[in-house]
Design an enzyme around this catalytic site. Sequence first.
Site, PDB file in Angstrom:
ATOM      1  N   ILE A  39      -3.336  -4.780  -2.570  1.00 61.81           N
ATOM      2  CA  ILE A  39      -4.545  -3.972  -2.434  1.00 61.81           C
ATOM      3  C   ILE A  39      -4.206  -2.757  -1.577  1.00 61.81           C
ATOM      4  CG2 ILE A  39      -6.217  -5.834  -2.785  1.00 61.81           C
ATOM      5  CD1 ILE A  39      -6.461  -6.170   0.190  1.00 61.81           C
ATOM      6  N   ASP A  40      -5.061  -1.745  -1.619  1.00 66.96           N
ATOM      7  CA  ASP A  40      -4.787  -0.503  -0.910  1.00 66.96           C
ATOM      8  C   ASP A  40      -4.736  -0.714   0.602  1.00 66.96           C
ATOM      9  OD1 ASP A  40      -4.896   0.798  -3.357  1.00 66.96           O
ATOM     10  OD2 ASP A  40      -7.026   1.288  -3.143  1.00 66.96           O
ATOM     11  N   LYS A  41      -4.062   0.199   1.264  1.00 64.66           N
ATOM     12  CA  LYS A  41      -3.923   0.155   2.723  1.00 64.66           C
ATOM     13  C   LYS A  41      -5.275  -0.010   3.419  1.00 64.66           C
ATOM     14  CE  LYS A  41      -2.825   3.222   6.600  1.00 64.66           C
ATOM     15  NZ  LYS A  41      -2.338   4.570   6.994  1.00 64.66           N
ATOM     16  N   THR A  71      -8.158  -0.966   2.166  1.00 66.51           N
ATOM     17  CA  THR A  71      -9.012  -2.030   1.646  1.00 66.51           C
ATOM     18  C   THR A  71      -8.652  -3.320   2.366  1.00 66.51           C
ATOM     19  OG1 THR A  71      -9.163  -0.979  -0.525  1.00 66.51           O
ATOM     20  CG2 THR A  71      -9.659  -3.330  -0.428  1.00 66.51           C
ATOM     21  N   ARG A 130     -12.512   2.044  -6.913  1.00 66.43           N
ATOM     22  CA  ARG A 130     -12.780   3.358  -6.350  1.00 66.43           C
ATOM     23  C   ARG A 130     -12.950   4.402  -7.461  1.00 66.43           C
ATOM     24  NH1 ARG A 130      -7.810   3.921  -2.320  1.00 66.43           N
ATOM     25  NH2 ARG A 130      -8.895   5.824  -1.664  1.00 66.43           N
TER      26      ARG A 130
END
Length: 360
Positions: free
Chosen positions: A172-174, A176, A275
């Site tokens: 997952i994104d940094k 998130t 997103r």
Amino acid sequence: MSEDFLEDELDDELDQLDTTGLNGETVDTEREMFEHFRFVADKGQTLLRVDKFLVDHMQKASRNRIQQAAEAGCILVNGKAVKSNYRVKPFDVVSIVMDRPRYEFEIIAENIPLDIVYEDDYLLVVNKPPGLVVHPGHGNYTGTLVNALAWHFKDTPNYDVNDPRLGLVHRIDKDTSGLLVVAKTPDAKTHLGRQFFNKTTKREYVAVVWGVPEPQAGRIEGNIGRSLRDRLQMAVFPAGDYGKHAVTHYSVIESLGYVSVVKCVLETGRTHQIRVHMKHIGHPLLNDSRYGGDQILRGTTSASYRQFVNNCFQLCPRQALHARTLGFVHPATGEEMFFETDVPADMTSMIEKWRNYNRL
């Protein structure tokens, strides 16, 4: 290793093309060049410009970046440098070369705290805090979740953090927060990876978005690929045109006037999927600077309201997105596993602030 992870690795390498003579210079052909990527056109390949061919095969690379690489002599077909207008034929071997080997690094164990939700001999489930990069990559070679896992497993003889057959199954994104599963054996990673590929895992996210989506429950479908205007963003494209098939299901949990708390369930797992899809339907995530959610998109123009929103952004200084649940079949026992974590304090504090504002 997942397809999305491999694409991120390709993107990291392409970012470094900026330092290999791409400012209008010609690469010195006497220097030793190292192959970084190779693609072989299949027997049914129709004539296609090499820049378009590479964009199709490396969807996180912009066409402009590929054209710059060709101008610098970094694109080879069958061992010879070509310009970006070269037309690829069946069985052509297309390579990207650079004047240095691919960056190889050993993952160093770092004593970074982990919030471990579950662990057994086969897997580990961790609740990642916001702000923690998942995997070392371009510009982030230390201080990541993988470095933390290396420390956690430093006394486990059968776990080598540098072995690609082990470790993170997805990412997952940094900025998130939320749940991730880590495989501790090759068989576990293969089994879990297959579940993600076959879309049989259960993943639910909580987000705070601008506005109230109408209808308040729905399905967003649209290919996701690298934006043609801004390579730091992903974008939605028509089916069959560009990008990868992506589906997100959403439903409004709570309407708070100018914003909503939304549940999102992933049917696919593309880069920045929630997103991008929420922006696509006109409801970007709050404080998502990459996709415009750090601007005031709903509400009044008063100074007091602007200050209120800025205070909310300070409470939650990231995109308001949390991977709340994760479900899968245990790779060894066949048991249905399901995990759920609380929405973290930064998001809950911001949500409560909007509740109070909405009551006024």
